[in-house]
Design a protein around this motif. Structure first.
Motif, PDB file in Angstrom:
ATOM      1  N   UNK A 147       1.775  -1.468  -6.004  1.00  0.00           N
ATOM      2  CA  UNK A 147       0.576  -2.017  -6.925  1.00  0.00           C
ATOM      3  C   UNK A 147      -0.643  -1.948  -6.299  1.00  0.00           C
ATOM      4  N   UNK A 148      -0.505  -2.065  -4.833  1.00  0.00           N
ATOM      5  CA  UNK A 148      -2.027  -2.292  -4.054  1.00  0.00           C
ATOM      6  C   UNK A 148      -2.255  -0.912  -3.688  1.00  0.00           C
ATOM      7  N   UNK A 149      -1.671  -0.035  -3.696  1.00  0.00           N
ATOM      8  CA  UNK A 149      -2.040   1.175  -3.212  1.00  0.00           C
ATOM      9  C   UNK A 149      -2.071   1.503  -1.753  1.00  0.00           C
ATOM     10  N   UNK A 150      -1.606   0.309  -1.213  1.00  0.00           N
ATOM     11  CA  UNK A 150      -1.540   0.367   0.459  1.00  0.00           C
ATOM     12  C   UNK A 150      -0.098   0.870   1.096  1.00  0.00           C
ATOM     13  N   UNK A 151       0.733   1.021   0.137  1.00  0.00           N
ATOM     14  CA  UNK A 151       1.974   1.475   0.960  1.00  0.00           C
ATOM     15  C   UNK A 151       2.383   2.559  -0.020  1.00  0.00           C
ATOM     16  N   UNK A 152       3.207   3.699   0.907  1.00  0.00           N
ATOM     17  CA  UNK A 152       3.828   4.758  -0.009  1.00  0.00           C
ATOM     18  C   UNK A 152       5.368   4.922   0.314  1.00  0.00           C
ATOM     19  N   UNK A 153       6.094   5.065  -0.791  1.00  0.00           N
ATOM     20  CA  UNK A 153       7.498   5.069  -0.769  1.00  0.00           C
ATOM     21  C   UNK A 153       7.785   6.679  -0.513  1.00  0.00           C
ATOM     22  N   UNK A 154       8.398   7.311   0.473  1.00  0.00           N
ATOM     23  CA  UNK A 154       8.716   8.670   0.501  1.00  0.00           C
ATOM     24  C   UNK A 154      10.141   8.843   0.070  1.00  0.00           C
ATOM     25  N   UNK A 155      10.627   9.861  -0.599  1.00  0.00           N
ATOM     26  CA  UNK A 155      12.128  10.103  -0.827  1.00  0.00           C
ATOM     27  C   UNK A 155      12.221  11.309  -0.609  1.00  0.00           C
ATOM     28  N   UNK A 156      13.067  11.751   0.301  1.00  0.00           N
ATOM     29  CA  UNK A 156      13.344  13.243   0.902  1.00  0.00           C
ATOM     30  C   UNK A 156      14.225  14.032  -0.011  1.00  0.00           C
ATOM     31  N   UNK A 157      14.240  15.240   0.151  1.00  0.00           N
ATOM     32  CA  UNK A 157      15.236  15.904  -0.392  1.00  0.00           C
ATOM     33  C   UNK A 157      16.845  15.284  -0.227  1.00  0.00           C
ATOM     34  N   UNK A 198      17.628  12.241  -0.077  1.00  0.00           N
ATOM     35  CA  UNK A 198      17.736  11.080  -0.510  1.00  0.00           C
ATOM     36  C   UNK A 198      17.168   9.875   0.460  1.00  0.00           C
ATOM     37  N   UNK A 199      16.920  10.030   1.595  1.00  0.00           N
ATOM     38  CA  UNK A 199      16.538   9.245   2.542  1.00  0.00           C
ATOM     39  C   UNK A 199      15.111   8.820   2.205  1.00  0.00           C
ATOM     40  N   UNK A 200      15.041   7.589   2.317  1.00  0.00           N
ATOM     41  CA  UNK A 200      13.414   6.763   1.801  1.00  0.00           C
ATOM     42  C   UNK A 200      12.934   6.325   3.098  1.00  0.00           C
ATOM     43  N   UNK A 201      11.546   6.460   3.083  1.00  0.00           N
ATOM     44  CA  UNK A 201      10.636   5.828   4.193  1.00  0.00           C
ATOM     45  C   UNK A 201       9.534   5.488   3.749  1.00  0.00           C
ATOM     46  N   UNK A 202       8.594   4.653   4.521  1.00  0.00           N
ATOM     47  CA  UNK A 202       7.667   3.874   3.980  1.00  0.00           C
ATOM     48  C   UNK A 202       6.478   3.994   5.101  1.00  0.00           C
ATOM     49  N   UNK A 203       5.219   4.262   4.378  1.00  0.00           N
ATOM     50  CA  UNK A 203       3.933   4.285   5.215  1.00  0.00           C
ATOM     51  C   UNK A 203       3.124   3.436   4.665  1.00  0.00           C
ATOM     52  N   UNK A 204       2.221   2.754   5.480  1.00  0.00           N
ATOM     53  CA  UNK A 204       1.297   1.772   5.268  1.00  0.00           C
ATOM     54  C   UNK A 204      -0.341   2.269   5.670  1.00  0.00           C
ATOM     55  N   UNK A 205      -1.133   2.129   4.716  1.00  0.00           N
ATOM     56  CA  UNK A 205      -2.382   2.519   5.057  1.00  0.00           C
ATOM     57  C   UNK A 205      -3.059   1.904   6.166  1.00  0.00           C
ATOM     58  N   UNK A 206      -3.597   2.787   6.855  1.00  0.00           N
ATOM     59  CA  UNK A 206      -4.536   2.455   7.794  1.00  0.00           C
ATOM     60  C   UNK A 206      -5.998   2.149   7.576  1.00  0.00           C
ATOM     61  N   UNK A 207      -6.502   3.236   6.927  1.00  0.00           N
ATOM     62  CA  UNK A 207      -7.910   3.395   6.430  1.00  0.00           C
ATOM     63  C   UNK A 207      -7.929   4.324   5.060  1.00  0.00           C
TER      64      UNK A 207
END
Length: 396
Positions: free
Chosen positions: A375-385, A387-396
């Motif tokens: 909801x803060x638009x500062x994290x992304x959830x990535x779901x690969x083909x 099914x593996x789930x990874x997360x990234x955090x905004x730097x700028x």
């Protein structure tokens, strides 16, 4: 008491209005509570129906495994020489099917525990027949789980620990040698009495599982009918438990995002630009020990390409011509007179790494990941083909 100053008409109107207001308030509160109770009731029913559906799907996967892998096991048992030419990607799944990991089989009982945790969760469901069905399902599921763990024709016959010991005792240096060891091990195991017994009973296990699948599928169709649960309600519930965050937009995606990879001491940066160009950079710190130098080798490697959003998927297409790598030797220490050798090695290391990637991907490589933001638009959830789930955090 002097009542001459009282306006009785106004008093009675006010009193009547107050009474109507109080009654209306209680009525509205009662309606709200009734609707709230009804929503909770339907949510509980949908949750349980979904749990039964999931159990049926799990049994279908078990049945398919029994049928497919037992067929191959019987062929190789009756014709051992056919193992020599069988594709390896069909051999290990059969061996894995026979493995006993030393752990009991369990269905996911989290929804069952919720159902039994409070009398309100089932006493107020509004249908005695539905409650009877659910209780019968959980009772019979526990019985099937017990069969999986206690009946000798369900118990997996090959010790995974023994298999590991076999590999440790037989030295192998190449993938081909490992492949050959697995074939020999499986051939030997398929000749053992307890393994043959397990394989022969595969059809019986599949038939038993089929009976449960049919019984629970029919019962759950009845549950949906009794409770008036529509397919749309089921889809909405499934989406609510599987979909997190909010949709990603191109504007919100712009910027730089980081991902930590502790396993290889790396930090990955993704940058998405307005011109639909992205870059992918890996910063890595690696302890490095060699004959003439040691220390912390720092590298920065990456590539670039084009990106776009397609529905809820982020599509990235690498450009193999845009590959780079920098090597930082500032934290490396050499023995006297070997600094030039270290720098020459670093140059070769960089050039070979870039060349290796470029040769592997001579044409563009496409990546597709389902992406959602918090909801803060500062994290992304990535779901690969896969099914593996990874997360990234905004730097700028």
């Amino acid at each position: 008491m002097d009542n001459r100053g009282i306006n009785w008409k106004q008093f009675l109107v006010t009193l009547l209005g107050t009474s109507i207001g109080v009654a209306l308030t209680f009525t509205l509160n009662g309606v709200r509570e009734s609707h709230k109770k009804e929503r909770a009731q339907r949510l509980t029913a949908v949750m349980i129906i979904h749990d039964i559906d999931n159990t049926v799907e799990a049994l279908k996967a078990i049945k398919k495994q029994e049928e497919v892998r037992s067929t191959k096991a019987m062929l190789w048992r009756d014709q051992p020489d056919s193992l020599k030419t069988a594709p390896y990607d069909s051999i290990y799944p059969v061996l894995d099917w026979l493995f006993n990991n030393g752990r009991d089989f369990h269905f996911d009982d989290s929804k069952e525990r919720i159902f039994h945790s409070s009398q309100d969760s089932w006493q107020n469901l509004g249908s005695v027949k539905f409650i009877d069905n659910v209780q019968s399902f959980y009772y019979s599921r526990k019985g099937l789980e017990d069969q999986f763990n206690t009946e000798d024709w369900f118990v997996y016959p090959v010790s995974k620990q023994e298999f590991r010991g076999y590999l440790y005792d037989n030295d192998y240096k190449t993938e081909e040698e490992y492949d050959e060891l697995v074939r020999k091990y499986l051939k030997r195991k398929l000749s053992e009495k307890k393994v043959r017994y397990f394989v022969d009973y595969a059809a019986t296990r599949a038939r038993l599982v089929s009976q449960y699948i049919d019984a629970w599928t029919g019962m759950n169709d009845e549950n949906k009918f009794i409770m008036g649960i529509t397919d749309q309600e089921m889809d909405d519930y499934i989406n609510s438990i599987t979909q997190t965050g909010v949709a990603v937009t191109a504007r919100k995606l712009l910027g730089t995002w980081k991902m930590e990879r502790m396993a290889d001491n790396a930090q990955v940066h993704y940058e998405f630009r307005k011109d639909s160009v992205y870059s992918y950079v890996i910063y890595r710190n690696m302890p490095w020990v060699a004959t003439y130098w040691s220390g912390n080798l720092k590298t920065k490697a990456g590539l670039a390409g084009k990106w776009h959003l397609q529905g809820d998927s982020l599509i990235m297409v690498d450009d193999p011509k845009i590959v780079f790598m920098d090597v930082d030797l500032s934290e490396m220490i050499t023995v006297e007179g070997k600094r030039d050798s270290l720098e020459a090695w670093a140059k070769n290391y960089r050039e070979e790494s870039v060349q290796a990637y470029t040769q592997d991907y001579e044409s563009s490589r496409r990546h597709a990941n389902k992406v959602r933001m918090d909801a803060s638009y500062d994290k992304i959830e990535w779901t690969g083909p896969n099914g593996r789930v990874l997360y990234t955090t905004r730097i700028k």
